[in-house]
Write a protein that holds these residues in place. Structure first.
Motif, PDB file in Angstrom:
ATOM      1  N   LYS A   1       4.563   8.286  -7.615  1.00  0.00           N
ATOM      2  CA  LYS A   1       5.573   7.919  -6.618  1.00  0.00           C
ATOM      3  C   LYS A   1       6.356   6.733  -7.156  1.00  0.00           C
ATOM      4  CE  LYS A   1       6.060   6.262  -1.833  1.00  0.00           C
ATOM      5  NZ  LYS A   1       5.301   5.888  -0.595  1.00  0.00           N
ATOM      6  N   LEU A   2       7.677   6.871  -7.243  1.00  0.00           N
ATOM      7  CA  LEU A   2       8.556   5.823  -7.749  1.00  0.00           C
ATOM      8  C   LEU A   2       9.589   5.504  -6.685  1.00  0.00           C
ATOM      9  CD1 LEU A   2       9.416   4.055 -10.192  1.00  0.00           C
ATOM     10  CD2 LEU A   2      10.948   5.933 -10.852  1.00  0.00           C
ATOM     11  N   THR A   3       9.781   4.223  -6.406  1.00  0.00           N
ATOM     12  CA  THR A   3      10.717   3.803  -5.368  1.00  0.00           C
ATOM     13  C   THR A   3      11.717   2.801  -5.916  1.00  0.00           C
ATOM     14  OG1 THR A   3       9.346   1.955  -4.602  1.00  0.00           O
ATOM     15  CG2 THR A   3       8.934   4.108  -3.611  1.00  0.00           C
TER      16      THR A   3
ATOM     17  N   ARG B   1       6.899  -0.935  -7.659  1.00  0.00           N
ATOM     18  CA  ARG B   1       7.744   0.248  -7.474  1.00  0.00           C
ATOM     19  C   ARG B   1       7.077   1.546  -7.901  1.00  0.00           C
ATOM     20  NH1 ARG B   1      13.243  -0.566 -10.416  1.00  0.00           N
ATOM     21  NH2 ARG B   1      13.434   1.545  -9.581  1.00  0.00           N
ATOM     22  N   LEU B   2       5.910   1.482  -8.519  1.00  0.00           N
ATOM     23  CA  LEU B   2       5.272   2.686  -9.058  1.00  0.00           C
ATOM     24  C   LEU B   2       3.853   2.821  -8.535  1.00  0.00           C
ATOM     25  CD1 LEU B   2       5.247   5.120 -11.014  1.00  0.00           C
ATOM     26  CD2 LEU B   2       4.445   3.548 -12.794  1.00  0.00           C
TER      27      LEU B   2
ATOM     28  N   TRP C   1      15.791   4.628  -2.208  1.00  0.00           N
ATOM     29  CA  TRP C   1      15.439   5.971  -2.660  1.00  0.00           C
ATOM     30  C   TRP C   1      13.966   6.028  -3.052  1.00  0.00           C
ATOM     31  CZ3 TRP C   1      13.460   6.041  -7.523  1.00  0.00           C
ATOM     32  CH2 TRP C   1      13.874   5.056  -8.413  1.00  0.00           C
ATOM     33  N   THR C   2      13.393   7.213  -2.948  1.00  0.00           N
ATOM     34  CA  THR C   2      11.993   7.457  -3.281  1.00  0.00           C
ATOM     35  C   THR C   2      11.884   8.800  -3.987  1.00  0.00           C
ATOM     36  OG1 THR C   2      11.237   6.230  -1.332  1.00  0.00           O
ATOM     37  CG2 THR C   2       9.653   7.709  -2.385  1.00  0.00           C
TER      38      THR C   2
ATOM     39  N   ASN D   1       0.850  -1.182   0.000  1.00  0.00           N
ATOM     40  CA  ASN D   1       0.000   0.000   0.000  1.00  0.00           C
ATOM     41  C   ASN D   1       0.891   1.238   0.000  1.00  0.00           C
ATOM     42  OD1 ASN D   1      -1.464   2.307   1.490  1.00  0.00           O
ATOM     43  ND2 ASN D   1      -3.118   0.895   1.023  1.00  0.00           N
ATOM     44  N   PRO D   2       0.686   2.176  -0.940  1.00  0.00           N
ATOM     45  CA  PRO D   2       1.593   3.328  -1.061  1.00  0.00           C
ATOM     46  C   PRO D   2       1.352   4.420  -0.028  1.00  0.00           C
ATOM     47  CG  PRO D   2      -0.139   3.485  -2.688  1.00  0.00           C
ATOM     48  CD  PRO D   2      -0.365   2.174  -1.974  1.00  0.00           C
TER      49      PRO D   2
END
Length: 372
Positions: free
Chosen positions: A225-227, A200-201, A248-249, A53-54
């Motif tokens: 949001k990309l991690t 990741r997205l 990283w985020t 969950n983001p």
């Protein structure tokens, strides 16, 4: 260094996500024309696999805010005195004093916090008789209701905010209203969705609807949001029990009015974080941009934050912990574009507790000092 996580799904997420029975039950409750929606959701969840969950829209850029000084800097003298009265349930009171500030008059604030497993309450009142309250009620693992209120003797400064948040396996849906009127419908209404489309997205959208008298306005925002891949903490350099983390985020938020906000957070080591944010405004004929770069260093007994921005401001904050119950703070800011524009702040944070709680905190402090 951190070790790439090979196994999937990630252990951190599967313990908190609904199982297949929940998704099957979700689909079974739908019938007729709504059933394809439930089937699509099931397929989407299977495609996302181990995606976590983001979080909600407000959590975007939280790591950057915790690294920079924006929420921590002050000037003048500051003292925070807190007393822990209970740990189960958690109950704490706090006295806050601010003096000798160049930008704000002297102030005093009294606050209290009460927390249980599914209930969080916080209230405060200051010397101007302005009071605020916050209530968070968790109904189950998917639904949380929130209330914030502020009462001020200054006309137009009082407000109330109601929010309900739905947390599903791969997305968070939030409904929020500020100062709603039951008679004419005036107020601010905010709806947001942030969903993981890949491990990741995450993509999302937020819409702000404002109604005042006969005028209405819609302001949509688009979020991303990309991690980095989720990694396990190195057992030789991280504290025992450290959860997996993203190295990283990066986040991006664009408002249709012409406002762009981008952030980037990178964890160089368990004790070192660096972050950058960029804000661009092109609304109303304006052409403005501000960039900020900062770093946070965690030492055994202290925390140091430093940052510099494109307007010429350089800031720092040092928090030195002499004991678990006592911390000393020093902060400073210099504006190189304005002659004589400098601020200095000194502060103390003192926390007292019962003798039993004090012994527990001392034992934890000694364990940390003896650790690797």
């Amino acid at each position: 260094m951190s070790v790439p996580l090979q196994a999937a799904p990630y252990p951190l997420s599967t313990d908190k996500l609904p199982q297949a029975s929940y998704l099957s039950g979700f689909t079974a409750l739908l019938s007729g024309y709504a059933e394809p929606i439930g089937q699509y959701y099931d397929r989407l969840h299977q495609y996302r696999g181990a995606a976590q969950n983001p979080g909600n829209v407000e959590s975007l850029g939280r790591d950057v805010k915790m690294t920079h000084l924006t929420n921590f800097t002050f000037d003048g003298a500051k003292a925070d005195l807190s007393k822990v009265l209970s740990t189960d349930p958690a109950f704490q009171v706090q006295h806050s004093f601010n003096l000798a500030s160049a930008t704000q008059p002297p102030s005093y604030n009294f606050g209290a916090v009460y927390a249980m497993d599914k209930l969080f309450l916080r209230g405060s009142i200051d010397n101007d008789m302005s009071s605020s309250a916050q209530l968070n009620r968790t109904w189950n693992q998917y639904n949380t209701s929130k209330l914030q209120a502020q009462l001020s003797p200054v006309p137009g400064h009082s407000m109330i905010q109601l929010e309900h948040e739905v947390t599903l396996p791969g997305e968070t849906i939030s409904f929020k209203t500020i100062n709603p009127s039951l008679t004419d419908g005036n107020g601010i209404y905010i709806t947001s969705v942030l969903a993981a489309v890949h491990p990741r997205l995450s993509l999302g959208v937020e819409n702000v609807f404002q109604k005042a008298q006969e005028a209405t306005q819609n302001t949509p925002s688009f979020l991303a949001k990309l991690t980095s891949p989720l990694e396990l903490a190195n057992p030789f350099t991280s504290p025992p029990g450290s959860p997996p983390f993203h190295e990283w985020t990066a986040t991006l938020q664009y408002q249709a009015q012409g406002i762009l906000a981008a952030t980037y957070h990178h964890k160089l080591s368990p004790n070192v974080d660096v972050a950058a944010d960029l804000n661009i405004i092109t609304a109303g004929g304006r052409r403005e941009a501000t960039a900020t770069v900062g770093a946070k260093y965690e030492f055994r007994q202290s925390t140091f934050r430093g940052q510099v921005d494109s307007t010429g401001k350089t800031s720092m904050l040092l928090e030195q912990r002499f004991a678990p119950q006592f911390s000393f703070l020093v902060t400073g800011e210099i504006d190189h574009m304005k002659a004589g524009a400098a601020k200095v702040g000194l502060g103390v944070m003192i926390e007292s507790a019962t003798e039993e709680l004090t012994q527990q905190m001392m034992a934890q402090q000694q364990a940390q000092q003896q650790g690797p």
